[in-house]
Design an enzyme around this catalytic site. Structure first.
Site, PDB file in Angstrom:
ATOM      1  N   ASP A  14     -23.549  25.906 -29.820  1.00 58.23           N
ATOM      2  CA  ASP A  14     -24.822  26.097 -30.512  1.00 58.23           C
ATOM      3  C   ASP A  14     -25.210  24.786 -31.187  1.00 58.23           C
ATOM      4  OD1 ASP A  14     -27.054  27.202 -31.637  1.00 58.23           O
ATOM      5  OD2 ASP A  14     -26.000  28.535 -33.019  1.00 58.23           O
ATOM      6  N   GLU A 109     -28.487  26.805 -27.060  1.00 57.81           N
ATOM      7  CA  GLU A 109     -27.174  27.455 -27.083  1.00 57.81           C
ATOM      8  C   GLU A 109     -26.834  28.036 -25.722  1.00 57.81           C
ATOM      9  OE1 GLU A 109     -26.650  31.114 -29.305  1.00 57.81           O
ATOM     10  OE2 GLU A 109     -28.828  31.352 -29.478  1.00 57.81           O
TER      11      GLU A 109
END
Length: 362
Positions: A14, A109
């Site tokens: 992420d 992500e």
């Protein structure tokens, strides 16, 4: 003889405050300062906030006016989605140098299954750390990563030490960790569901685990089965490199309400081009166009049309969207937001597999 399958090695990567971090990278004057991407001091919605801004309670999807009240020295910058997409492609190339089992969730992500990987590295921890290092070297941006044996836990792990962090959740620690999580921290449980759970006395993972599967299904429907499993740190979902998106869209909130038809059409043209670019990247065609209209008083209206044939071009999307905007009449009140989305999607790789050929291009 029953041979048990190996424990999967899943990484969730992420990017840290992705849009805002790109802006701070490209403009040194913004570094160390509270930055909001999207919106303006007068109106709109924050698309992303830097960590300096988050300290003041500024976050994505927050109304810009409220963001400016919470952080009077907040700096608003316009979003540059073409730049963010280009950086995202750089990052995905890094992912694919390790494994083809990459499931992007958004521009910033993704899940990676590195149980078997291209470099023959048995340690998912080492791979995750190498990926974070390469991302920083090639883009100047930091990423947080989580490693575990399923997607749910990998996602939980990546959120635990942001920004620029790493967390490993091993099988022997998973159930204890999940039991101690407050229910709002569970990936897959949103604010509304969390509030309902709290009203039922479910405040932590330990509370959730005490409830039977039947009770959870009774209160939350089929997704109750998923809640039952994740309370026990179980998640059998595979990383899907070809995860199918059901719709593709783009929308904009305007600094000044639109009242003239040509202004609305100009904005629709730009939105249609953005949607068509995404369709081209995903090798998708569509049958349905939906136009979203939000008025000055936040009243929302949507208009849709579905065709028998498929379309892919910006011109086709714009033509349909234009007709939807005008039907049954032009918006009667000032417009603060316009959006276009396409759905009923078909992907080129599916057509090739089925021997299917595109038959209509509007």
């Amino acid at each position: 003889m029953v041979v048990s399958s190996p424990i999967r090695k899943i990484i969730h990567v992420d990017m840290d405050a992705f849009f805002a971090s790109v802006e701070q990278r490209d403009n040194p004057e913004l570094r160390g300062k509270p930055v909001a991407v999207g919106g303006s001091r007068a109106r709109g919605v924050v698309a992303a906030a830097s960590y300096e801004a988050r300290k003041y309670g500024v976050h994505s999807a927050l109304a810009s006016k409220i963001a400016a009240q919470r952080c009077p020295h907040l700096i608003f910058v316009k979003a540059r989605f073409d730049v963010y997409s280009a950086v995202s492609r750089q990052i995905r190339e890094i992912f694919h140098s390790y494994t083809d089992l990459v499931e992007p969730l958004s521009l910033d992500e993704a899940y990676l299954d590195v149980t078997e990987n291209k470099i023959g590295m048995p340690s998912a921890t080492i791979i995750a750390q190498e990926i974070r290092k390469k991302i920083f070297e090639e883009t100047g941006l930091t990423a947080s990563a989580g490693v575990s044996y399923n997607k749910f836990l990998a996602k939980i792990a990546s959120d635990m030490n942001k920004p620029n962090g790493f967390t490993l959740i091993t099988p022997d620690k998973a159930e204890e960790l999940v039991a101690g999580l407050v229910i709002e921290k569970f990936h897959g449980i949103g604010k509304v569901t969390a509030a309902k759970m709290q009203s039922l006395g479910i405040l932590t993972g330990a509370d959730l685990r005490e409830r039977s599967e039947e009770e959870l299904v009774r209160n939350f429907g089929k997704v109750g089965r998923y809640y039952y499993r994740i309370a026990r740190a179980q998640d059998e979902r595979e990383v899907q490199p070809h995860r199918i998106r059901k719709s593709i869209g783009s929308e904009r909130t305007f600094d000044v309400d639109l009242t003239e038809e040509q202004d609305m059409l100009d904005r629709l043209q730009h939105l249609a081009e953005e949607v068509a670019q995404d369709m081209s990247r995903l090798q998708a065609s569509a049958k349905t166009v939906t136009v979203k209209i939000k008025y000055f008083d936040f009243t929302l209206n949507t208009r849709s049309k579905t065709y028998l044939g498929e379309f892919t071009s910006a011109d086709a999307i714009y033509t349909i969207a234009r007709d939807l905007l005008r039907a049954p009449q032009l918006p009667a009140y000032p417009v603060r937001l316009l959006g276009i989305s396409v759905s009923s999607l078909t992907y080129q790789h599916d057509k090739l597999r089925e021997g299917y050929q595109l038959t209509l291009e509007l």
